[in-house]
Design a protein around this motif. Structure first.
Motif, PDB file in Angstrom:
ATOM      1  N   ALA A 140       0.809  -1.219   0.000  1.00 29.63           N
ATOM      2  CA  ALA A 140       0.000   0.000   0.000  1.00 29.63           C
ATOM      3  C   ALA A 140       0.846   1.275   0.000  1.00 29.63           C
ATOM      4  O   ALA A 140       0.365   2.348  -0.341  1.00 29.63           O
ATOM      5  CB  ALA A 140      -0.950  -0.008   1.195  1.00 29.63           C
ATOM      6  N   TYR A 141       2.125   1.151   0.378  1.00 25.46           N
ATOM      7  CA  TYR A 141       3.026   2.311   0.306  1.00 25.46           C
ATOM      8  C   TYR A 141       3.537   2.558  -1.120  1.00 25.46           C
ATOM      9  O   TYR A 141       4.205   3.561  -1.366  1.00 25.46           O
ATOM     10  CB  TYR A 141       4.266   2.092   1.192  1.00 25.46           C
ATOM     11  CG  TYR A 141       4.032   2.154   2.690  1.00 25.46           C
ATOM     12  CD1 TYR A 141       3.807   3.371   3.326  1.00 25.46           C
ATOM     13  CD2 TYR A 141       4.061   1.008   3.469  1.00 25.46           C
ATOM     14  CE1 TYR A 141       3.606   3.429   4.704  1.00 25.46           C
ATOM     15  CE2 TYR A 141       3.871   1.057   4.852  1.00 25.46           C
ATOM     16  CZ  TYR A 141       3.639   2.273   5.460  1.00 25.46           C
ATOM     17  OH  TYR A 141       3.445   2.335   6.818  1.00 25.46           O
ATOM     18  N   LEU A 142       3.277   1.629  -2.014  1.00 21.80           N
ATOM     19  CA  LEU A 142       3.970   1.669  -3.312  1.00 21.80           C
ATOM     20  C   LEU A 142       3.116   2.195  -4.460  1.00 21.80           C
ATOM     21  O   LEU A 142       3.551   2.179  -5.612  1.00 21.80           O
ATOM     22  CB  LEU A 142       4.487   0.268  -3.645  1.00 21.80           C
ATOM     23  CG  LEU A 142       5.380  -0.373  -2.576  1.00 21.80           C
ATOM     24  CD1 LEU A 142       5.764  -1.789  -2.981  1.00 21.80           C
ATOM     25  CD2 LEU A 142       6.627   0.462  -2.319  1.00 21.80           C
ATOM     26  N   GLY A 143       1.915   2.630  -4.163  1.00 24.36           N
ATOM     27  CA  GLY A 143       1.075   3.144  -5.230  1.00 24.36           C
ATOM     28  C   GLY A 143      -0.393   3.060  -4.848  1.00 24.36           C
ATOM     29  O   GLY A 143      -0.722   2.886  -3.678  1.00 24.36           O
ATOM     30  N   ARG A 144      -1.265   3.180  -5.843  1.00 23.46           N
ATOM     31  CA  ARG A 144      -2.699   3.213  -5.556  1.00 23.46           C
ATOM     32  C   ARG A 144      -3.303   1.829  -5.416  1.00 23.46           C
ATOM     33  O   ARG A 144      -4.289   1.644  -4.702  1.00 23.46           O
ATOM     34  CB  ARG A 144      -3.414   3.972  -6.669  1.00 23.46           C
ATOM     35  CG  ARG A 144      -4.924   4.103  -6.463  1.00 23.46           C
ATOM     36  CD  ARG A 144      -5.519   5.094  -7.410  1.00 23.46           C
ATOM     37  NE  ARG A 144      -4.876   6.367  -7.229  1.00 23.46           N
ATOM     38  CZ  ARG A 144      -5.204   7.245  -6.276  1.00 23.46           C
ATOM     39  NH1 ARG A 144      -6.208   7.002  -5.466  1.00 23.46           N
ATOM     40  NH2 ARG A 144      -4.545   8.373  -6.164  1.00 23.46           N
TER      41      ARG A 144
ATOM     42  N   LEU B 288      -7.757  -2.999   3.526  1.00 23.78           N
ATOM     43  CA  LEU B 288      -7.061  -2.784   2.265  1.00 23.78           C
ATOM     44  C   LEU B 288      -7.876  -3.173   1.040  1.00 23.78           C
ATOM     45  O   LEU B 288      -7.335  -3.311  -0.062  1.00 23.78           O
ATOM     46  CB  LEU B 288      -5.716  -3.524   2.293  1.00 23.78           C
ATOM     47  CG  LEU B 288      -4.753  -2.961   3.352  1.00 23.78           C
ATOM     48  CD1 LEU B 288      -3.615  -3.921   3.629  1.00 23.78           C
ATOM     49  CD2 LEU B 288      -4.191  -1.606   2.914  1.00 23.78           C
TER      50      LEU B 288
ATOM     51  N   ARG C 183      -9.774  -1.453  -0.795  1.00 23.10           N
ATOM     52  CA  ARG C 183      -9.652  -0.451  -1.845  1.00 23.10           C
ATOM     53  C   ARG C 183      -8.303  -0.542  -2.568  1.00 23.10           C
ATOM     54  O   ARG C 183      -8.190  -0.224  -3.755  1.00 23.10           O
ATOM     55  CB  ARG C 183      -9.784   0.942  -1.209  1.00 23.10           C
ATOM     56  CG  ARG C 183     -10.100   2.074  -2.139  1.00 23.10           C
ATOM     57  CD  ARG C 183     -10.475   3.311  -1.344  1.00 23.10           C
ATOM     58  NE  ARG C 183      -9.365   3.800  -0.534  1.00 23.10           N
ATOM     59  CZ  ARG C 183      -8.392   4.607  -0.989  1.00 23.10           C
ATOM     60  NH1 ARG C 183      -8.392   5.003  -2.236  1.00 23.10           N
ATOM     61  NH2 ARG C 183      -7.444   5.017  -0.188  1.00 23.10           N
ATOM     62  N   PHE C 184      -7.274  -0.973  -1.879  1.00 20.18           N
ATOM     63  CA  PHE C 184      -5.950  -1.077  -2.480  1.00 20.18           C
ATOM     64  C   PHE C 184      -5.775  -2.382  -3.263  1.00 20.18           C
ATOM     65  O   PHE C 184      -5.040  -2.426  -4.230  1.00 20.18           O
ATOM     66  CB  PHE C 184      -4.866  -1.022  -1.391  1.00 20.18           C
ATOM     67  CG  PHE C 184      -4.723   0.304  -0.710  1.00 20.18           C
ATOM     68  CD1 PHE C 184      -3.779   1.222  -1.150  1.00 20.18           C
ATOM     69  CD2 PHE C 184      -5.535   0.669   0.350  1.00 20.18           C
ATOM     70  CE1 PHE C 184      -3.639   2.453  -0.522  1.00 20.18           C
ATOM     71  CE2 PHE C 184      -5.405   1.902   0.980  1.00 20.18           C
ATOM     72  CZ  PHE C 184      -4.456   2.800   0.542  1.00 20.18           C
TER      73      PHE C 184
ATOM     74  N   ARG D 118      -6.640  -4.695  -5.786  1.00 22.19           N
ATOM     75  CA  ARG D 118      -7.487  -4.658  -6.985  1.00 22.19           C
ATOM     76  C   ARG D 118      -8.008  -6.036  -7.373  1.00 22.19           C
ATOM     77  O   ARG D 118      -9.086  -6.165  -7.921  1.00 22.19           O
ATOM     78  CB  ARG D 118      -6.690  -4.073  -8.143  1.00 22.19           C
ATOM     79  CG  ARG D 118      -6.317  -2.638  -7.868  1.00 22.19           C
ATOM     80  CD  ARG D 118      -6.143  -1.846  -9.120  1.00 22.19           C
ATOM     81  NE  ARG D 118      -6.095  -0.435  -8.747  1.00 22.19           N
ATOM     82  CZ  ARG D 118      -5.480   0.505  -9.459  1.00 22.19           C
ATOM     83  NH1 ARG D 118      -4.892   0.181 -10.598  1.00 22.19           N
ATOM     84  NH2 ARG D 118      -5.485   1.747  -9.070  1.00 22.19           N
TER      85      ARG D 118
ATOM     86  N   ASP E 190      -0.019  -1.059  -9.481  1.00 24.50           N
ATOM     87  CA  ASP E 190       1.296  -0.451  -9.304  1.00 24.50           C
ATOM     88  C   ASP E 190       2.289  -1.421  -8.683  1.00 24.50           C
ATOM     89  O   ASP E 190       3.496  -1.191  -8.740  1.00 24.50           O
ATOM     90  CB  ASP E 190       1.186   0.779  -8.388  1.00 24.50           C
ATOM     91  CG  ASP E 190       0.327   1.868  -8.979  1.00 24.50           C
ATOM     92  OD1 ASP E 190       0.572   2.256 -10.133  1.00 24.50           O
ATOM     93  OD2 ASP E 190      -0.624   2.324  -8.311  1.00 24.50           O
TER      94      ASP E 190
ATOM     95  N   ARG F  76       5.892  11.251  -4.476  1.00 22.45           N
ATOM     96  CA  ARG F  76       6.119   9.909  -5.028  1.00 22.45           C
ATOM     97  C   ARG F  76       6.370   9.958  -6.535  1.00 22.45           C
ATOM     98  O   ARG F  76       7.078   9.102  -7.072  1.00 22.45           O
ATOM     99  CB  ARG F  76       4.931   9.002  -4.695  1.00 22.45           C
ATOM    100  CG  ARG F  76       4.994   8.540  -3.252  1.00 22.45           C
ATOM    101  CD  ARG F  76       3.885   7.604  -2.844  1.00 22.45           C
ATOM    102  NE  ARG F  76       4.173   7.106  -1.490  1.00 22.45           N
ATOM    103  CZ  ARG F  76       3.255   6.728  -0.614  1.00 22.45           C
ATOM    104  NH1 ARG F  76       1.969   6.769  -0.916  1.00 22.45           N
ATOM    105  NH2 ARG F  76       3.618   6.302   0.577  1.00 22.45           N
TER     106      ARG F  76
ATOM    107  N   THR G 186       8.054   3.203  -5.247  1.00 25.61           N
ATOM    108  CA  THR G 186       6.752   3.452  -5.847  1.00 25.61           C
ATOM    109  C   THR G 186       6.703   2.911  -7.277  1.00 25.61           C
ATOM    110  O   THR G 186       7.622   3.148  -8.058  1.00 25.61           O
ATOM    111  CB  THR G 186       6.497   4.974  -5.879  1.00 25.61           C
ATOM    112  OG1 THR G 186       6.761   5.501  -4.579  1.00 25.61           O
ATOM    113  CG2 THR G 186       5.078   5.270  -6.272  1.00 25.61           C
TER     114      THR G 186
ATOM    115  N   PHE H 114       2.036   7.146 -11.014  1.00 25.57           N
ATOM    116  CA  PHE H 114       3.166   7.727 -10.297  1.00 25.57           C
ATOM    117  C   PHE H 114       4.440   7.840 -11.150  1.00 25.57           C
ATOM    118  O   PHE H 114       5.545   7.962 -10.632  1.00 25.57           O
ATOM    119  CB  PHE H 114       3.423   6.976  -8.990  1.00 25.57           C
ATOM    120  CG  PHE H 114       2.262   7.117  -8.044  1.00 25.57           C
ATOM    121  CD1 PHE H 114       2.083   8.284  -7.311  1.00 25.57           C
ATOM    122  CD2 PHE H 114       1.289   6.118  -7.939  1.00 25.57           C
ATOM    123  CE1 PHE H 114       0.994   8.436  -6.464  1.00 25.57           C
ATOM    124  CE2 PHE H 114       0.198   6.260  -7.097  1.00 25.57           C
ATOM    125  CZ  PHE H 114       0.042   7.419  -6.359  1.00 25.57           C
TER     126      PHE H 114
END
Lengths: 248, 248, 248, 248, 248, 248
Positions: free
Chosen positions: A106-110, A134, A136-137, A139, A174, F87, F219, F225
């Protein structure tokens, strides 16, 4: 700092793979050991397997607590079996590889996709994503339909890679999360090939435990996660009684 | 129709209370039996207890499946331990008392409160409400801070009643759910005193299993809930291997 | 026990189909009757139809309440029209077939699909799934684009079956919910063909009302669902005044 | 531009209050008329009243559509009764006062409180907030326990004001929404006294309809909200058949 | 009434397009002016651009506040940059075009699609839909992969139109929201071609500000949105200090 | 490994406090530096301050990228200002202290409370909790009503401590999150006094960046991003143009 990584299944070869990943990810000065429980299933591929893996992993935590041999714990199965119970039992922090992998991603993108083994385990991964906030994160949870112990067989790597590629192209993710402790060693290689970050839960959880221990953080134990009350246990599980030799 | 109600703890007196409630709620023609597992904790008051209660309850389901002695199952602990695993193992439907109680209460108005035993078990009840999609209906989980096995002691009934009253007045709930199988016998009495419907999960789950069996409905078994794959189990739990004498 | 099943549309042939399903699903000793309202649309295929079906169905509940002829009620249209109003009016429990079908399907696995009639009614089913807290369980609402009264025509059964099959293959659903009271008689047959449990709301709701009545549970009536205050009603609807001959 | 505001209850004095608020809020050049239905309850204070208010209000929309006398519609009861059905029937846009008030309040800060009449109507307002996606913005629905037709009585204004004040102090709300069309005339006065914006739904909905008409926007009618199919209606409601003189 | 529409990018030609749409949508008697900031990016196509567009737009609001030249404000970029900060600074209401467009579309049916410019901006639109409580209404955010300043180039209109058509056919949306202020002039034309309502955020936001001002509603300023405390600002941004000549 | 911690406000004394906490939490071998931006507000206590803090912090990231002097970044303000833009700009990972603190606290039990400075900043913290998927874990955001720069004044420590105590007693939280970078030095002391884990975001974020860098995770840059497209920037912000000397 000493971290104990518990492989909740009883396959020693998989424990070795897991230990390699955990050791490789730890900071200098951190001693990481992986352990195979003395009881339970050779692989975890159903809710049934997962439930029966819990006593063995709790026994390992109890043993380490009794010995005072660990400052924190990793549960190295992507279903995070027994996590809440383990947190009651351990003085130090306990982290599951699914929660660590998904929170790290979750720190790495949407958005990220999870790539796991058997189709039937997708439900548990979706459950955990929702449980950890999570949904929403996350997919999509994708399965390769490869058994946990078949990940080393010829062709398996290609199948996992192909599914990870689809995660990028079709889900627009991502990042990719590997949904099985047995996939740890594929992490770097797949990331290089698909061009997005790939998260191995064993490494993520090991570093997370390190962080918690280093910062003096452990499970809050004034309410729900206080040590379980001692009480009689009977039958085959009588030794699991809190206060018994194995759960001292 | 034969329904097996499994008390996941090993206290036979509590199994008797549960059986009485289940039998009283069943339709004529339905044979209801309650059973105490051969292993596990005397009461379930922590995540640890809950995890260790699962093998014993799964063994009871496996035995009944082997005998062909049950058409459906109730898991009679408000944490719904082992529910997903039990659904993989059983041919007939399996219903937990928390899910049945909460889904039943959702038919009775806009919101309900849960009144449970120890404070430390509230988290699990909140988790389950969210997991079953009932977070919006479940206004509050209240605890009496009475141990599961102390529900029969003097004063306990008054404490539970007082908490149920607060649920009506403070939470504005249309219904109250009793959050422990051991409270089953208090149900009618409390409802009469507080003037709102009170749901006992044992009764609700027994009737729900009856409904599912009567309508020919059982867990869908083409995906996640297919029978677990057979594989080696080791150590203390070796007999839990699917295909062994106890998990035939 | 006497259960009144109200078909909210005015097509008597459909009332007969509904009654057959309800009667077949009830326990021995339960008397189930279905009734056609004296006013309203011949079928419910729009929000407009649904709104205009409500007065007729409320009149039937009021009549039964005045006569004391029913212990509980089923509203047999998948839009659950007038459910909250009916709960205010009835002393016994009232259950809609959409809520009963969807809550029942939630016991059968991780996810279900709804197969309904016209495309334009999908929105209402999605709304209800969300309203009942089942958005996570309801994977998809599928339409056959068959009118409610055309379900008996040649080819309709095949179209419904094909859509149910797609629910299993494309949605990966563990169960299918039939999204129209008029589909009740197809339930067993489709389940046999597609190999997953299929839920008919009429049967599910009838059994759920039975359960609530048997357990002494009815809508909590100390707040939102108390009996509506009596007050003047005018014009065409003057007889709907609470306290009038038809709403005694 | 001509906007028809429908008071769904049959109390003409309340229609006059509503009309005054709607007229005062409209732009120059917009002709606003309020109308009292020819049938239904004198006030809406239950789900039952709300259900029975719908035929009368739909008849007013149908009449205006037949006459071509309105470009858009406001439904002036805080339960937004019949909104979806009205959208199927009307060529122009239809807006309910609850949705307009709550969506408008969402532009004014992070959170609002609703202050409504009777306690028993709070559930409906909470439902609507969730349905419109505003659960996060709606901090609390508060009731004054004043009947809709008692809002003009001595003391009522003070009670509403006191509740609005509590909304600011206790809920920390940035804005207050008045939860009844009958409160429209209190809006400015209360805002002046409590120092936060106060939203009257009649004014908000009238301006919203104006906006939609001015921008050429109306309900999308290619799917769910297409005109209802014509079909037989029977009994007391026979004239509600689409295509009949009153629903031409 | 005077409304200031701020184009947060520095492309004057786009400001002209935006002003035309805003002026065309306003009521007679409302004076609408659009302004181009004195600093910042020529187009907003990344989080970076969006962040750097904020100082310039806040300066325009501050200038208008100092002059007393505006009663309300529109932020005319679909990412709604700086909206919360602008609300702290302005005495009158401030509305972003994404929030206005999406809330307006929610009045037009069950679901809408957003059609935007570059793929990389989809995440921000999804974020905003969730933030405004409209995740359930927003079926899909679609991108045309056209840069903001390329919308006037040959072929761009056809690409946008094709994507809008897909929104109707594939997403089943009742309405389409144009996800860029630069698309304002395409609105009517596309709506005519695809047969569903199409919402331009500039028009929607202008009318929404008009409504708020007309009803005497502005951001609640007793808590989070009170005027920012004055304090030293340094370096390049020293003039942004509250109380300085430009932020008087 | 080199981590750059950016204090988004311009108060050098606070940068020193932050650096001390970050350095203390890092592993041996990690070089941590904190930096004060060359422009912006002396403290961040409003949405306005937060917006104006972003250019300065982005310039610091751009400078470090140009120099190649950092492998990862921490944004050390509890509002996580500019996180998405940062990011896009940075090759290495970027972590905000609010996201790191809240995600870390989620490993420590079922629920945490945030204790922050001014009341008016609570909304932003609630927003972030929701945005990161942690609404369920974050039981309450509490404010001390102490300005950011007054945390060093006499009495401040006692006020923060008292609020943390209330978080444990009233919210039943398992852990407390300190909602301001300026509170970092209070962390250990408060934890000792209240008996539950207390999380300082600076320490949590520093360790999280370390973990990401150590695991080779940054990221994902193939979509949203990716590096921002270069384009003209004008006015005061002209040097923020991607490709200019300061954003090389």
């Amino acid at each position: 700092m000493r971290i104990l990584v518990i492989n909740p299944n009883t396959t020693a070869a998989m424990t070795a793979t897991i230990e390699a990943s955990a050791v490789a990810s730890a900071s200098p000065g951190t001693k990481v050991t992986a352990v195979t429980p003395a009881m339970g299933p050779v692989s975890i591929e159903s809710h049934y397997d997962e439930a029966l893996a819990v006593p063995g992993l709790l026994a390992e935590i109890a043993r380490a607590e009794a010995e005072g041999s660990a400052d924190g714990y990793v549960i190295a199965c992507f279903g995070d079996p027994g996590l809440d119970a383990a947190r009651e039992l351990a003085r130090g922090p306990v982290v599951g590889i699914a929660e660590a992998a998904m929170r790290t991603a979750a720190y790495l993108g949407r958005g990220f996709s999870v790539v796991t083994t058997l189709n039937r385990t997708r439900g548990r991964a979706e459950d955990l994503a929702a449980h950890y906030g999570l949904a929403r994160f996350c997919r999509r949870v994708r399965a390769c339909d490869i058994g946990v112990l078949a990940l080393e067989e010829p062709g398996a790597r290609e199948t996992v890679l192909a599914e990870c590629r689809r995660a990028v192209v079709e889900d627009g993710s991502d990042a990719v999360v590997l949904g099985c402790a047995g996939m740890a060693e594929l992490c770097k290689e797949i990331s290089a090939e698909i061009g997005v970050p790939v998260v191995d839960g064993v490494a993520a959880a090991t570093r997370t435990v390190e962080t918690l221990v280093a910062l003096g953080l452990r499970t809050g134990d004034r309410g729900e996660f206080a040590r379980p009350p001692a009480k009689p246990y009977t039958g085959l599980l009588r030794d699991f009684q809190v206060g018994s030799p194995i759960i001292s």
